[in-house]
Motif scaffolding. Structure first.
Motif, PDB file in Angstrom:
ATOM      1  N   ASP A  27       0.841  -1.210   0.000  1.00 11.41           N
ATOM      2  CA  ASP A  27       0.000   0.000   0.000  1.00 11.41           C
ATOM      3  C   ASP A  27       0.871   1.252   0.000  1.00 11.41           C
ATOM      4  O   ASP A  27       0.593   2.221  -0.719  1.00 11.41           O
ATOM      5  N   PHE A  28       1.932   1.233   0.785  1.00 15.20           N
ATOM      6  CA  PHE A  28       2.840   2.377   0.849  1.00 15.20           C
ATOM      7  C   PHE A  28       3.718   2.449  -0.402  1.00 15.20           C
ATOM      8  O   PHE A  28       4.086   3.534  -0.840  1.00 15.20           O
ATOM      9  N   ARG A  29       4.031   1.284  -0.968  1.00 23.11           N
ATOM     10  CA  ARG A  29       4.821   1.271  -2.202  1.00 23.11           C
ATOM     11  C   ARG A  29       4.047   1.941  -3.335  1.00 23.11           C
ATOM     12  O   ARG A  29       4.610   2.691  -4.132  1.00 23.11           O
ATOM     13  N   ARG A  30       2.727   1.689  -3.378  1.00 30.31           N
ATOM     14  CA  ARG A  30       1.900   2.319  -4.413  1.00 30.31           C
ATOM     15  C   ARG A  30       1.826   3.829  -4.213  1.00 30.31           C
ATOM     16  O   ARG A  30       1.804   4.595  -5.181  1.00 30.31           O
ATOM     17  N   VAL A  31       1.779   4.265  -2.950  1.00 25.58           N
ATOM     18  CA  VAL A  31       1.778   5.708  -2.665  1.00 25.58           C
ATOM     19  C   VAL A  31       3.085   6.336  -3.137  1.00 25.58           C
ATOM     20  O   VAL A  31       3.086   7.416  -3.741  1.00 25.58           O
ATOM     21  N   ALA A  32       4.206   5.659  -2.873  1.00 27.95           N
ATOM     22  CA  ALA A  32       5.521   6.176  -3.288  1.00 27.95           C
ATOM     23  C   ALA A  32       5.628   6.277  -4.804  1.00 27.95           C
ATOM     24  O   ALA A  32       6.335   7.145  -5.331  1.00 27.95           O
ATOM     25  N   GLN A  33       4.911   5.398  -5.497  1.00 24.50           N
ATOM     26  CA  GLN A  33       4.947   5.412  -6.957  1.00 24.50           C
ATOM     27  C   GLN A  33       4.061   6.496  -7.550  1.00 24.50           C
ATOM     28  O   GLN A  33       4.157   6.792  -8.743  1.00 24.50           O
ATOM     29  N   THR A  34       3.181   7.083  -6.731  1.00 26.94           N
ATOM     30  CA  THR A  34       2.294   8.159  -7.201  1.00 26.94           C
ATOM     31  C   THR A  34       2.412   9.367  -6.261  1.00 26.94           C
ATOM     32  O   THR A  34       1.482   9.668  -5.508  1.00 26.94           O
ATOM     33  N   PRO A  35       3.554  10.036  -6.269  1.00 30.55           N
ATOM     34  CA  PRO A  35       3.761  11.170  -5.341  1.00 30.55           C
ATOM     35  C   PRO A  35       2.775  12.316  -5.561  1.00 30.55           C
ATOM     36  O   PRO A  35       2.622  13.159  -4.684  1.00 30.55           O
ATOM     37  N   ARG A  36       2.107  12.347  -6.721  1.00 30.56           N
ATOM     38  CA  ARG A  36       1.135  13.408  -6.973  1.00 30.56           C
ATOM     39  C   ARG A  36       0.047  13.419  -5.900  1.00 30.56           C
ATOM     40  O   ARG A  36      -0.422  14.487  -5.492  1.00 30.56           O
ATOM     41  N   ALA A  37      -0.352  12.233  -5.427  1.00 29.52           N
ATOM     42  CA  ALA A  37      -1.397  12.151  -4.409  1.00 29.52           C
ATOM     43  C   ALA A  37      -0.923  12.765  -3.087  1.00 29.52           C
ATOM     44  O   ALA A  37      -1.703  13.413  -2.378  1.00 29.52           O
ATOM     45  N   VAL A  38       0.360  12.569  -2.756  1.00 30.91           N
ATOM     46  CA  VAL A  38       0.910  13.164  -1.524  1.00 30.91           C
ATOM     47  C   VAL A  38       0.929  14.686  -1.647  1.00 30.91           C
ATOM     48  O   VAL A  38       0.541  15.406  -0.711  1.00 30.91           O
ATOM     49  N   VAL A  39       1.384  15.185  -2.788  1.00 34.39           N
ATOM     50  CA  VAL A  39       1.377  16.638  -3.038  1.00 34.39           C
ATOM     51  C   VAL A  39      -0.046  17.176  -2.948  1.00 34.39           C
ATOM     52  O   VAL A  39      -0.292  18.246  -2.370  1.00 34.39           O
ATOM     53  N   CYS A  40      -0.999  16.415  -3.488  1.00 38.44           N
ATOM     54  CA  CYS A  40      -2.410  16.807  -3.440  1.00 38.44           C
ATOM     55  C   CYS A  40      -2.874  16.966  -1.990  1.00 38.44           C
ATOM     56  O   CYS A  40      -3.648  17.868  -1.675  1.00 38.44           O
ATOM     57  N   GLY A  41      -2.385  16.106  -1.094  1.00 39.53           N
ATOM     58  CA  GLY A  41      -2.762  16.181   0.315  1.00 39.53           C
ATOM     59  C   GLY A  41      -2.100  17.317   1.061  1.00 39.53           C
ATOM     60  O   GLY A  41      -2.610  17.784   2.087  1.00 39.53           O
ATOM     61  N   LEU A  42      -0.945  17.787   0.558  1.00 37.39           N
ATOM     62  CA  LEU A  42      -0.209  18.863   1.231  1.00 37.39           C
ATOM     63  C   LEU A  42      -0.705  20.249   0.831  1.00 37.39           C
ATOM     64  O   LEU A  42      -0.638  21.195   1.629  1.00 37.39           O
ATOM     65  N   ILE A  43      -1.213  20.387  -0.398  1.00 38.81           N
ATOM     66  CA  ILE A  43      -1.644  21.700  -0.896  1.00 38.81           C
ATOM     67  C   ILE A  43      -2.741  22.328  -0.037  1.00 38.81           C
ATOM     68  O   ILE A  43      -2.637  23.513   0.331  1.00 38.81           O
ATOM     69  N   PRO A  44      -3.807  21.597   0.329  1.00 38.40           N
ATOM     70  CA  PRO A  44      -4.825  22.227   1.177  1.00 38.40           C
ATOM     71  C   PRO A  44      -4.284  22.651   2.539  1.00 38.40           C
ATOM     72  O   PRO A  44      -4.664  23.704   3.070  1.00 38.40           O
ATOM     73  N   GLN A  45      -3.385  21.836   3.117  1.00 37.00           N
ATOM     74  CA  GLN A  45      -2.879  22.114   4.462  1.00 37.00           C
ATOM     75  C   GLN A  45      -1.983  23.339   4.527  1.00 37.00           C
ATOM     76  O   GLN A  45      -2.106  24.155   5.458  1.00 37.00           O
ATOM     77  N   PHE A  46      -1.080  23.469   3.563  1.00 38.37           N
ATOM     78  CA  PHE A  46      -0.046  24.495   3.680  1.00 38.37           C
ATOM     79  C   PHE A  46      -0.223  25.690   2.742  1.00 38.37           C
ATOM     80  O   PHE A  46       0.491  26.675   2.865  1.00 38.37           O
ATOM     81  N   ILE A  47      -1.179  25.596   1.810  1.00 38.40           N
ATOM     82  CA  ILE A  47      -1.397  26.722   0.898  1.00 38.40           C
ATOM     83  C   ILE A  47      -2.837  27.221   0.949  1.00 38.40           C
ATOM     84  O   ILE A  47      -3.098  28.364   1.335  1.00 38.40           O
ATOM     85  N   LEU A  48      -3.795  26.356   0.607  1.00 36.38           N
ATOM     86  CA  LEU A  48      -5.173  26.815   0.439  1.00 36.38           C
ATOM     87  C   LEU A  48      -5.844  27.228   1.752  1.00 36.38           C
ATOM     88  O   LEU A  48      -6.451  28.305   1.824  1.00 36.38           O
ATOM     89  N   LEU A  49      -5.751  26.378   2.784  1.00 34.73           N
ATOM     90  CA  LEU A  49      -6.391  26.737   4.053  1.00 34.73           C
ATOM     91  C   LEU A  49      -5.735  27.964   4.699  1.00 34.73           C
ATOM     92  O   LEU A  49      -6.449  28.873   5.138  1.00 34.73           O
ATOM     93  N   PRO A  50      -4.394  28.047   4.754  1.00 40.21           N
ATOM     94  CA  PRO A  50      -3.795  29.276   5.295  1.00 40.21           C
ATOM     95  C   PRO A  50      -4.176  30.534   4.517  1.00 40.21           C
ATOM     96  O   PRO A  50      -4.564  31.544   5.116  1.00 40.21           O
ATOM     97  N   VAL A  51      -4.070  30.489   3.184  1.00 39.57           N
ATOM     98  CA  VAL A  51      -4.392  31.668   2.378  1.00 39.57           C
ATOM     99  C   VAL A  51      -5.882  32.006   2.490  1.00 39.57           C
ATOM    100  O   VAL A  51      -6.266  33.172   2.621  1.00 39.57           O
ATOM    101  N   GLY A  52      -6.726  30.978   2.458  1.00 36.68           N
ATOM    102  CA  GLY A  52      -8.164  31.205   2.594  1.00 36.68           C
ATOM    103  C   GLY A  52      -8.514  31.801   3.943  1.00 36.68           C
ATOM    104  O   GLY A  52      -9.369  32.691   4.048  1.00 36.68           O
ATOM    105  N   THR A  53      -7.848  31.333   5.005  1.00 39.16           N
ATOM    106  CA  THR A  53      -8.085  31.868   6.349  1.00 39.16           C
ATOM    107  C   THR A  53      -7.634  33.315   6.442  1.00 39.16           C
ATOM    108  O   THR A  53      -8.339  34.164   7.007  1.00 39.16           O
TER     109      THR A  53
END
Length: 298
Positions: A27-53
Motif C-alpha cells: 500500500d505504501f509502495r503504491r503511494v511512493a509510486q504516485t507522489p502526486r497524491a501526496v502533493v495533493c494532500g499537502l496543498i490544502p494544508q499548507f497553501i489553500l487553508l492558510p491563504v483562505g483563512t
C-alpha cells in the motif's frame, strides 16, 4: 508528560496499530509510486487553508485574538487522528499516513512562516505577531511514538502472525471507534466551562473554518484527478488540523489567551465530529453501492 497525556498517547498509538493491521507494505509502495497524491494532500494544508483563512480574516470583523487563533490553527499540520478517521471512512489510509508524516516535517518551517506572514499582513492581528518556536524534538517524538512505531509494529504483526491478526482486527477496530467517540466526550468534559450559549458564534466560526478545509481538500483532489479513495484521504487531511499543537503554542507564547483557547479547543472537538460524519456517510454510500451492484438485473 502528564498522566492524562500519557494515556491519550497510548490510546492513539493503539488506534494507529489497529489501522496498520489492515495495511500492507505494498500500500505504501503504491503511494511512493504516485507522489502526486501526496502533493495533493499537502496543498490544502499548507497553501489553500492558510491563504483562505488569511483572506477571511481580512474581510470579517472579528476580535484580534479570534482571528489570530484561526490563523494559527490554519498554519498547523494535521495529526495522527486523521489516519484513523480516513481508515474508518475507507479512504486511502497509506496515503493519509504518508501525508501526515511529510506534513509534520514540513510544519517545522511552514507553520512559523505561514503564521508570521498572515498575522503581520493583517492590520487587526499585526500586534499579535510572535516568533513561533516549535520544538523539533516534540515533532520527532510524535512521529516516532504515535505514528512510525505503532504503524511498523502493526505491519510486522499482520505479516508474521496472520491468524492472530484475523482474530484481533475486529475488536481493535471497534476499540478505535469507541476511542474516537471518547476523544469527543473527553473534549466536551474538559472544556465544559466554556460550553455556554455565548459560545455559539465561536462554534459557528469553527464549523465554517473546518468546512473550508474539507472543501479545499475536495477541490484539490478533483482538480488533480486522484481516485475516490485518495480523495477521501485528502479531504480528511485538509479538515483535521493539529489543534493540540495550536493549544500548546497558545499556552506558551500567548499566555493561554481565552479567545484563542476557545477557538483551538472547539477545533479539537469539531474536526473529529465532522471527520467521523463524513466517514459514516462514505461507508453508508459504499454499502448502498454494494447492495445496488448485488441486486439482480431486471
Amino acid at each position: 508528560m502528564t498522566a492524562q497525556q500519557l494515556i491519550l498517547s497510548l490510546v492513539l498509538a493503539t488506534m494507529v496499530f489497529s489501522v496498520a493491521l489492515e495495511l500492507k507494505v505494498d500500500d505504501f509502495r503504491r503511494v511512493a509510486q504516485t507522489p502526486r497524491a501526496v502533493v495533493c494532500g499537502l496543498i490544502p494544508q499548507f497553501i489553500l487553508l492558510p491563504v483562505g483563512t488569511w483572506a477571511a480574516t481580512l474581510v470579517l470583523d472579528l476580535p484580534p485574538n479570534v482571528e489570530t487563533a484561526m490563523i494559527l490553527v490554519a498554519a498547523c499540520p494535521g495529526g495522527s487522528l486523521s489516519n484513523v478517521v480516513t481508515h474508518f471512512g475507507r479512504g486511502n489510509t497509506a496515503l493519509s499516513v504518508s501525508v501526515s508524516a511529510v506534513a509534520s516535517l514540513i510544519a517545522l518551517v511552514a507553520t512559523p512562516f505561514n503564521f508570521s506572514w498572515m498575522v503581520a499582513s493583517n492590520p487587526v492581528t499585526a500586534s499579535w505577531l510572535r516568533t513561533l518556536s516549535i520544538d523539533a524534538s516534540e515533532i520527532w517524538v510524535s512521529l516516532l511514538l504515535l505514528l512510525a512505531v505503532p504503524m511498523a509494529l502493526g505491519l510486522l504483526f499482520s505479516h508474521r502472525l496472520p491468524a492472530v491478526t484475523a482474530r484481533i482486527q475486529k475488536p481493535l477496530a471497534n476499540f478505535s471507534l469507541v476511542a474516537l467517540l471518547a476523544f469527543i466526550v473527553l473534549g466536551l468534559v474538559r472544556e465544559r466551562q466554556l460550553l455556554t450559549l455565548g459560545l455559539l458564534p465561536m462554534l459557528l466560526i469553527v464549523v465554517l473554518h473546518n468546512a473550508s478545509g474539507l472543501f479545499f481538500g475536495w477541490a484539490t483532489s478533483r482538480v488533480m484527478g486522484v481516485s475516490e479513495r485518495d480523495r477521501r484521504a485528502v479531504m480528511i487531511e485538509g479538515g483535521m488540523q493539529n489543534s493540540g499543537l495550536a493549544l500548546g503554542i497558545i499556552a506558551v507564547q500567548f499566555n493561554s489567551d481565552l479567545g484563542m483557547v476557545i477557538i483551538a479547543s472547539l477545533w479539537g472537538i469539531w474536526h473529529i465530529i465532522s471527520g467521523m460524519t463524513l466517514a459514516l456517510l462514505w461507508r453508508r454510500r459504499d454499502a448502498l453501492g454494494s447492495l445496488t451492484a448485488a441486486s439482480p438485473q431486471t
